[in-house]
Design an enzyme around this catalytic site. Sequence first.
Site, mmCIF file in Angstrom:
data_model
loop_
_atom_site.group_PDB
_atom_site.id
_atom_site.type_symbol
_atom_site.label_atom_id
_atom_site.label_comp_id
_atom_site.label_asym_id
_atom_site.label_seq_id
_atom_site.Cartn_x
_atom_site.Cartn_y
_atom_site.Cartn_z
ATOM 1 N N THR A 52 6.490 -6.461 3.076
ATOM 2 C CA THR A 52 5.531 -7.567 3.039
ATOM 3 C C THR A 52 6.295 -8.795 3.494
ATOM 4 O O THR A 52 7.513 -8.799 3.462
ATOM 5 C CB THR A 52 5.029 -7.767 1.575
ATOM 6 O OG1 THR A 52 3.983 -6.842 1.307
ATOM 7 C CG2 THR A 52 4.481 -9.149 1.300
ATOM 8 N N ARG A 77 -7.466 1.049 0.047
ATOM 9 C CA ARG A 77 -6.609 0.539 -1.034
ATOM 10 C C ARG A 77 -6.133 -0.891 -0.752
ATOM 11 O O ARG A 77 -5.733 -1.229 0.351
ATOM 12 C CB ARG A 77 -5.401 1.465 -1.171
ATOM 13 C CG ARG A 77 -4.333 1.010 -2.169
ATOM 14 C CD ARG A 77 -3.179 0.312 -1.488
ATOM 15 N NE ARG A 77 -2.103 -0.001 -2.423
ATOM 16 C CZ ARG A 77 -1.127 -0.867 -2.173
ATOM 17 N NH1 ARG A 77 -1.082 -1.503 -1.024
ATOM 18 N NH2 ARG A 77 -0.184 -1.090 -3.063
ATOM 19 N N GLY A 88 -3.332 -3.709 -2.340
ATOM 20 C CA GLY A 88 -2.255 -3.937 -3.306
ATOM 21 C C GLY A 88 -2.406 -5.327 -3.905
ATOM 22 O O GLY A 88 -3.512 -5.860 -4.012
ATOM 23 N N ASP A 89 -1.289 -5.896 -4.281
ATOM 24 C CA ASP A 89 -1.297 -7.205 -4.949
ATOM 25 C C ASP A 89 -1.505 -8.377 -3.989
ATOM 26 O O ASP A 89 -1.895 -9.458 -4.421
ATOM 27 C CB ASP A 89 0.038 -7.406 -5.678
ATOM 28 C CG ASP A 89 1.226 -7.263 -4.731
ATOM 29 O OD1 ASP A 89 1.217 -6.342 -3.895
ATOM 30 O OD2 ASP A 89 2.161 -8.079 -4.822
ATOM 31 N N THR A 126 6.717 -9.214 -3.475
ATOM 32 C CA THR A 126 6.764 -8.021 -2.634
ATOM 33 C C THR A 126 7.214 -6.835 -3.478
ATOM 34 O O THR A 126 8.093 -6.968 -4.320
ATOM 35 C CB THR A 126 7.715 -8.193 -1.436
ATOM 36 O OG1 THR A 126 7.814 -6.938 -0.760
ATOM 37 C CG2 THR A 126 9.102 -8.654 -1.851
ATOM 38 N N GLY A 127 6.578 -5.700 -3.254
ATOM 39 C CA GLY A 127 6.957 -4.523 -4.033
ATOM 40 C C GLY A 127 5.769 -3.611 -4.240
ATOM 41 O O GLY A 127 4.764 -3.713 -3.521
ATOM 42 N N GLY A 184 2.654 -2.742 -5.210
ATOM 43 C CA GLY A 184 1.575 -3.659 -5.542
ATOM 44 C C GLY A 184 0.795 -3.350 -6.807
ATOM 45 O O GLY A 184 0.362 -4.259 -7.511
HETATM 46 N N1 ASP Z 1 3.068 -5.418 -2.311
HETATM 47 C C1 ASP Z 1 2.632 -4.763 -1.109
HETATM 48 C C2 ASP Z 1 1.522 -3.819 -1.440
HETATM 49 O O1 ASP Z 1 1.572 -3.167 -2.468
HETATM 50 C C3 ASP Z 1 3.707 -4.007 -0.440
HETATM 51 C C4 ASP Z 1 5.065 -4.641 -0.518
HETATM 52 O O2 ASP Z 1 5.211 -5.797 -0.764
HETATM 53 O O3 ASP Z 1 6.071 -3.952 -0.317
HETATM 54 O O4 ASP Z 1 0.614 -3.688 -0.668
#
Ligand code: ASP
Length: 350
Positions: A213, A241, A243-244, A264-265, A267
């Site tokens: 992200t 889908r 995410g966050d 980031t991560g 989500g």
């Molecule tokens: N947070 C993002 C998601 O889950 C992906 C990411 O940041 O790595 O869509």
Amino acid sequence: MGKICVFYLAIIALAMSCDTVPGQNKSQLEMSEQTKAEYAIAIHGGAGTILKENMTPEREMEYRQALKEALITGEAILQSGGTALEAVEKTIHVLEDSPLFNAGKGAVFNNEGQNELDASIMQGIDQNAGAAGGLRTVKNPISAAIAVMNHSEHVLLTGNGAERFARDQELETVDPEYFYTERRWEAMLRAIEEEKGVELSESDGLEGKKHGTVGCVALDQYGNIVAGTSTGGMTNKRYNRFGDVPIIGAGTYADNATCGVSCTGHGEYFIRYAVAHDVHARIKYLNQSLQEATDEVVHGTLVNKGGSGGLIAIDKYGNVSMPFNSRGMYRGYARPGEIYIAIYDDEKQP
Ligand code: ASP
């Protein structure tokens, strides 16, 4: 009478010698002594299993250069008196336009071999916010999120509706082919194989990984904080889908009184624990410092619950915090006379 006076004087002296006063803890006192940096800007390009041994020197240089270009773009805007909103938008454009990061050009593919892009923005002055999810043809999703914030009465638009809105706003659109990159296509094919139980090894940085992200937080000369985040989501995602990233309070949050946050991560965890808002709430209600708040969320809550990732945050003084609980995070910040860019977990922040 004299004895009573001495007693009260002793109590007052004792209270003055303590480093906290009732209702105010130490971090609050420390913060109240701080002065605001003229401006500050922080960026991330995703967190994950980013290992030096999996990276070629050339590829590492490309990442560092792209991060620097993004930071310098935003810093120039802030330096010349531009707004945090403008700095965040233009900085994220650089990251979205780079094929290196999972946002805009270079976004990951879903299970049907398509790119679905999500983005969000929030401004700390009034908690106005905008987000767009599942975009297929908008070149710079962060600009769609800003248009939702500024030109609609809504906070989140998704799918075909968001696409139509972006066209009405005359945002730049591209053929979906524009988002294609070979490495993300291969990552999707690998993810599908993995799902079938085939063991695969990581080849290079984030590429075999499912996420990534980009994000930016800026504090401008007028004390306004803005946070923005943009992503392609997770490789091989299904069923529209989200995410966050397009969820305000999960992947993005900003309040001039506390801080701005971009995450980031994985989500799903960031949604469940309202990560970006939790950082803000800890500063607001617990009087934690930015460092305490971000560390407790990333290394406490998320680690305890099994959520991998990280975030960047800037508080109202221009303090920067960039914790992550994965092996690396593409990241950097700039303040007057200072620039820092890092990738791996052993690169200490000054
Ligand atoms: N947070 C993002 C998601 O889950 C992906 C990411 O940041 O790595 O869509």
